[in-house]
Scaffold this active site. Structure first.
Site: not given
Lengths: 172, 172, 172, 172
Positions: C14, C58, C89-90
């Site tokens: 992101t 990700s 971040t995932d």
């Protein structure tokens, strides 16, 4: 000096798209005109009212949406000195022509604008376009226009140039 | 469609003041119009030229400075579609009237603007005022004006309101 | 004083997503670390090198992607004082644990970070997180970490909290 | 996980100078830490309290001002996990050494920072320095430090480099 009364109608479009941190999508949710754009402008001589008609990507607008926009413009054009309409760029020219067919000569300036990049981005053209439209709605003669990138395009001969990412007069 | 040819004359003023990290002062050095303001605007329909006349706090402007500004406007008003003049707010009305006495009816729109807060500040009104002036210089009728905070003030009846931190028509 | 040598590995996520004005999508294209983030920081004491490994959301990372990241970290950890890794971040916690299994005790600090909102947004947390990670990579003891929202989470006990839109230690 | 309790002491300095639109001066008025800096950071893991001690250009600080700062640090160092001190750059090293002479080994990290350009400027280093100081105050060992431009300088051997517009260790 009386403050100028300007009505801002918001319909959505790229200019008003916002980012959702939960799902990572960018889409039309609520109007961002007030929070993101108007509160950063100094408008001591302007009495601005914001009316959110819808929050749609303009590719999804139907004729009944266009009818709602046109009707709102006609209803409100006696109570204000000018109207700006925030609208997606992809079909802005269609809505403009729709309104033009309904009422080619409104009694006040009616100025459509939008943006190529959502207002939340640092390098968005949203603030520029809204700043210009707000001034244009005060000083142009009555009529229907698109205001975009420091240029005024009177209805109906205007279209989006998808390559140059701006608007241009038809016939160029 | 031919791009509009606009000339920007810069003279200094608060709008162009910048901060010196060595001595901690804020003052008029070089013009910030291009680097700070113009390069963030999308102007695909405008051919903008910038000409730096001087870089002065307008409280220090003399009549010979005003003569230089007036002369530049007159010399250049045949080669452009419009002129904007960046100027300090404290004596903007004096320079406007000086130019008005020399040439009350220039052949193109000549639009003075400036800012209450230097352009480098995040909440400066510089970008708004320059955005508006650039549009005004394209769509107003020929004449001398101050454009400020989404309002157009025709020469010569305009003055700064130091309390409200904006301009207003005289006689209000 | 020798400048600290920091390596920034970019993988997408992101934080690095950008907006395409032609099709209105937001996705991972080229790394935005240098243009959008690093050039706004003052780093007179830091020698920063940027290496773009991949540009992926990700959620689409595979174990062979994670292997590539882990291998790059191991290869480079002798030539630098610290490493930061930009990552979505995932699955940041998965890549962190993958690297931890390969090399639980790297000889320098290796600091993963990312953002909840792409770096191009005015209210993105990207600049904050990168600023913090760059400092953390200089002053933390050797090891693997996530740095996020002014907090340091040592590997491997850390996870994303999708509701609070930040990271947290596991076991909380 | 308990949120970290951080105390921010503000004393003025360039970082906190603001512009007065009425008289065109830039000076220390009220603390800008909360409104301009902290509210833009995401600090879900940090419990930050702001205490305004004074609002002075650090060139005008006296030893009794320094005594007030030192005393505040000593009084508060038991109730927090870390302290940051916003301070003018011109005499930051003097106040640091003053505090160091009073208490060379505080029980928590005490991190001084400031900025070369006031926080209100778009290209100020204020947000970077405060972001770094807030993290440093959580992860450094107990002691007195200046944090500036992604570098940590332990007391007392640090000075401002007026030419490079940053700090450096003495003896370099």
């Amino acid at each position: 000096m009386q403050p100028k009364r300007i009505l801002a109608l918001t319909t959505g479009g790229t200019i008003e798209k916002s980012y959702c941190e939960s799902d990572g999508t960018i889409s039309n949710r609520e109007s961002i005109l007030h929070a993101n754009l108007v509160q950063r402008l100094r408008l001591p001589h302007t009495q601005l009212e914001v009316c959110e008609i819808m929050a749609k990507d303009s590719l999804q607008m139907t004729d009944s949406d266009r009818q709602a926009i046109s009707q709102k413009i006609n209803e409100q054009s006696t109570g204000y000195d000018g109207i700006i309409v925030l609208h997606g760029t992809d079909t802005m020219e269609h809505t403009l022509r729709y309104c033009y067919k309904q009422t080619a000569e409104p009694p006040i300036p009616v100025v459509f604008t939008g943006a190529m990049k959502p207002a939340g981005f640092e390098d968005s053209d949203a603030r520029q376009n809204v700043t210009e439209a707000l001034l244009a709605a005060q000083i142009l003669p009555p009529g229907l226009y698109i205001s975009f990138h420091s240029q005024i395009f009177p209805a109906p001969n205007v279209r989006k140039n998808k390559k140059r990412l701006t608007f241009e007069p038809t016939g160029d």
